[in-house]
Design an enzyme around this catalytic site. Structure first.
Site, PDB file in Angstrom:
ATOM      1  N   ARG A  75      11.853  41.901 102.129  1.00  0.00           N
ATOM      2  CA  ARG A  75      12.001  43.319 101.808  1.00  0.00           C
ATOM      3  C   ARG A  75      10.665  44.049 101.845  1.00  0.00           C
ATOM      4  O   ARG A  75      10.613  45.242 102.140  1.00  0.00           O
ATOM      5  CB  ARG A  75      12.698  43.506 100.457  1.00  0.00           C
ATOM      6  CG  ARG A  75      13.130  44.938 100.200  1.00  0.00           C
ATOM      7  CD  ARG A  75      14.018  45.064  98.974  1.00  0.00           C
ATOM      8  NE  ARG A  75      15.413  44.784  99.260  1.00  0.00           N
ATOM      9  CZ  ARG A  75      16.328  45.718  99.498  1.00  0.00           C
ATOM     10  NH1 ARG A  75      15.971  47.001  99.550  1.00  0.00           N
ATOM     11  NH2 ARG A  75      17.580  45.395  99.711  1.00  0.00           N
ATOM     12  N   GLU A  80      16.284  51.347  91.986  1.00  0.00           N
ATOM     13  CA  GLU A  80      14.961  50.974  92.491  1.00  0.00           C
ATOM     14  C   GLU A  80      14.212  52.090  93.224  1.00  0.00           C
ATOM     15  O   GLU A  80      12.985  52.160  93.121  1.00  0.00           O
ATOM     16  CB  GLU A  80      15.099  49.768  93.425  1.00  0.00           C
ATOM     17  CG  GLU A  80      15.563  48.514  92.722  1.00  0.00           C
ATOM     18  CD  GLU A  80      15.948  47.420  93.700  1.00  0.00           C
ATOM     19  OE1 GLU A  80      15.451  46.302  93.552  1.00  0.00           O
ATOM     20  OE2 GLU A  80      16.752  47.694  94.609  1.00  0.00           O
TER      21      GLU A  80
END
Length: 786
Positions: A326, A733
């Site tokens: 990620r 997030e």
């Protein structure tokens, strides 16, 4: 009769989607009545656990003498790896590298070697200190700064992303910069630490009350450790006192230990770590070393970039593979790289195994992107914001070709141009930059800085099978609704949002929907509440369940009243059937009397996404969430101390399910991101001991550290590009990287001491010490060039 009397003439329900509702447990949080696992009444005879932790960093276990521990007052038993009935492993990656108890060797300071089971927690903890352990110490790797990411040991296969010909583009570029930066980790510092209460049942059964973000994973791993099928283990959690990723995998070890002891002794067993143990023995946000090589032209257009993201995985794989992935997925942030190459390197060290943390590697990738932007800006002598805008992906609807990510997914929903333009105007960025320049010219010791940074955050698990959710909805024959889903509540308001979805579907007031604890006995095989996908996945699953029941009610009403199905319409707290209206309760009662099923299990899987890790390409994310923050800081160049003077945020949550909850998430995410990049410094000594293991030595932001002026707004014009739940967007997030604006503002303030001629290359966390050293370094460089 229900206690609630619905308003049968209401124009709209109370508490549906797109309305501001307080958190369902807010009043309990304030009053201290919200029940967490340590608040549950302990069954008679409950035993307690104390952990025996390694006192060295890397060693073979020559002798483990636990006789004094076993003979200590109140001790019932001592467990080691030999007492594990199934597999001595809680590895979430399936690599069998994460033992419940150390077996033969220890690989980090603080690794659990044994567990004391005693009548009281105090007795267990006191006895654990009596162990006599002989170690044969081995060489230890304590950080990744001097490691070779291409040659040194990695805990899992790294990822490579490539598009175009970056080597040729960088070599042919008019300008080129090659450098590296350090980026620190972060402790989760949840208010509620790791805790589990295991209650044994008949035969092989056990119920584990666990503070976990992934009940299904905890269930499966506890079963694996016990050597029983998953159906023997039930995991339940009503709420957590914070998670932030630290309870996605790290809760499993305590749950397993409690379950082993509970089944062995046929008594309830509780594990509750204190803060020192928790911070020592559980994983953190990964610290990174980021190497970058960028080619660009005289205007500041990036032509090619090569990244190496080396991350400190710790002693086992845990989730370091996908975290590194990620980071690479977000090494572009909001910028188009015509030619790009990026590698991850999850490096082995003798530290606790690092793990998921809000953003899951994405923020680290974005920091790398912003460092490249800053380097280019200083090299060409322009405002970094100008370089940011110059390199943005094409806007949504544009016909250009600057819209392909390093992983070959097209960015089709890009609204960052509009968000940045609106924030630039509302925050008066240009005017304040002029004011700051004037202030700095007339201030000898206090210098100010400002930065406006964007966020583009991909939403979905890159592990395809995790992009699914289940829900269970019951309507009781009095018209009240019971709602359960696979997501977990850690303070983020997930349960409330899903309840709003169910209320909206049935057109009943929110208070008629009962929120219940997450349990594997009701909804199986769920993904962890992570990747910002909690509301997206579980909201859709609950909607699916509610629609199944609703369709049955429509078919029943149409048949009973002899009207077409399209003439059965759900209105606020009532149903119109043909030319008459009856209450929702009455329809439910009639359906029950006619034996209509009033319960449904819902399911949802995210469409479109696919990912081929071996090829480094695919449609990794369902959509992107966007935002931008403008922060202004003041630094004292004599001490390095600083203050965040003002922050303005404009964030995209699509058609928000609950703006009140979402604004709180944006505020909290920003502050947590700011803390990571400024004051939160993890420090291990030369023997591998974590010395920042308590609130006395680890500094999270205080209320007084928030920006003096803090303006947070959500876009009122955006909606999700894809058909998400009511066209809302994830908000767990994406706001955290907004804190990067503070790091960049500090860098801007530091740069002012050298008249913005030298790139500060300010590493993170930018503690006052690091800011002061950067100031002195720039002063020295400026003098040498004069």
């Amino acid at each position: 009769m229900t206690k609630h009397t619905p308003n049968l003439k209401a124009q709209k329900i109370v508490g549906g989607v797109h309305t501001d509702q307080r958190h369902d447990s807010a009043h309990k949080h304030v009053a201290g009545t919200a029940v967490y696992i340590d608040d549950l009444p302990e069954p008679a005879g409950t035993l307690h656990v104390g952990l025996g932790l390694s006192t060295v960093t890397h060693a073979r276990l020559k002798k483990v003498d636990l006789s004094a521990v076993r003979n200590a007052p109140g001790v019932v038993d001592v467990l080691t790896y030999e007492d594990v009935p199934g597999e001595n492993d809680v590895s979430p990656s399936g690599m069998h590298d994460d033992p419940v108890f150390a077996e033969g060797k220890v690989q980090f300071h603080g690794q659990p070697i044994f567990a004391v089971i005693a009548e009281t927690r105090e007795a267990a903890r006191s006895a654990a200190r009596l162990a006599r352990i002989e170690y044969e110490e081995l060489p230890a790797i304590l950080n990744i700064w001097d490691l070779d990411p291409l040659k040194d040991r990695q805990v899992v296969t790294p990822l490579t992303l490539k598009r175009g010909d970056p080597d040729a583009a960088i070599a042919a570029a008019p300008r080129r910069i090659k450098n590296r930066m350090k980026l620190g980790g972060q402790d989760h510092f949840y208010l509620e630490g790791q805790v589990s209460l295991a209650v044994p049942g008949e035969d092989d059964e056990v119920v584990v009350h666990c503070s976990t973000q992934g009940p299904s994973e905890t269930q499966h791993l506890v079963a694996y450790v016990l050597g029983v099928p998953s159906h023997a283990v039930t995991v339940e959690v009503r709420r957590m006192g914070g998670g932030f990723g630290g309870k996605e995998t790290q809760a499993n070890q305590c749950a397993a230990i409690a379950a082993i002891a509970a089944k062995k002794h046929k008594r309830a067993v509780k594990v509750r770590l204190d803060r020192d143990e928790d911070m020592t023995a559980t994983g953190k946000r990964h610290d990174f070393v980021i190497d970058y090589d960028v080619g660009f032209d005289d205007e500041g257009n990036i032509l090619g970039v090569d990244f190496m993201f080396a991350l400190n995985a710790g002693f086992s794989a845990d989730l370091s593979g996908p975290v590194g992935d990620r980071a690479l997925f977000h090494c572009d942030n909001a910028y188009f790289y015509p030619n790009v190459h990026a590698n991850s390197a999850p490096l082995y060290t003798n530290t606790v195994s690092n793990t998921a943390f809000r953003g899951f590697g994405g923020p680290q990738g974005m920091v790398g992107a912003e460092r490249v932007i800053e380097e280019v800006a200083f090299a060409v002598g322009k405002d970094p914001l100008e370089i940011r805008k110059l390199n943005f992906y094409d806007a949504m609807g544009a016909t250009g070709e600057r819209n392909v990510t390093p992983y070959h997914q097209k960015v089709e929903d890009n609204i960052i141009h509009r968000i940045v333009a609106e924030l630039e105007a509302s925050a008066d960025y240009a005017g304040r930059r002029r004011e700051i320049a004037a202030f700095n010219a007339n201030s000898r010791f206090i210098k100010r800085g400002i930065a406006l940074t964007p966020v583009k955050f991909g939403i979905s698990f890159t592990k395809t099978e995790s992009n699914q959710a289940g829900a269970l909805v019951h309507i009781y024959n009095d018209g009240s609704v019971h709602m359960n889903h696979g997501g977990t509540e850690m303070g983020q308001g997930l349960h409330l949002k899903v309840a709003q979805v169910v209320a909206e579907e049935f057109q009943i007031d929110l208070e008629r929907v009962k929120i219940t604890a997450t349990t594997t006995a009701k909804v199986p095989n769920t993904a962890p509440t992570a990747a910002s996908s909690g509301a997206d996945l579980n909201g859709m699953a609950a909607q699916n369940a509610a629609r199944q029941i609703k369709d049955r009610l429509i078919d029943f009403a149409a048949e009973k009243y002899s009207v077409p199905a399209d003439q059965v319409v759900f209105l606020p707290n009532r149903v119109r059937i043909g030319n008459q209206e009856i209450s929702f309760n009455e329809l439910v009662k009639q359906a029950y009397l006619n034996r209509i099923q009033l319960s449904a299990a819902g399911h949802y899987k995210t469409p479109k996404i696919h990912w081929d890790r071996a090829k480094g390409r695919g449609h990794a994310f369902y959509y992107y969430a966007y935002g931008a923050a403008c922060s202004e800081v003041s630094i004292d160049t004599l001490t390095g101390e600083y203050v965040v003077e003002r922050t303005d945020i404009l964030h995209d949550t699509g058609r928000s399910l609950n703006r009140a909850i979402d604004i709180g998430q944006v505020e909290g995410g920003f502050v947590q991101g700011m803390g990571w990049l400024t004051t939160e410094e993890l420090w291990w000594d030369g023997k591998g001991r974590l010395r920042t293991h308590a609130p006395s030595t680890y500094k999270i932001p205080l209320a007084s550290d928030r920006p003096k002026i803090f303006n947070v707004a959500l876009t009122d014009w955006s909606q999700a590009y894809e058909p998400t739940i009511h066209r809302s967007k994830a908000v767990g997030e994406p706001p955290l990287p907004l804190g990067i604006s503070v790091l960049q503002a500090l860098s801007d303030a530091v740069a002012s001491v050298a008249d913005h001629k030298i790139s500060p290359r300010l590493d993170a966390p930018a503690t006052p010490e690091r800011v002061l050293m950067a100031v002195e370094r720039l002063k020295k460089e400026a003098r040498s060039k004069a």
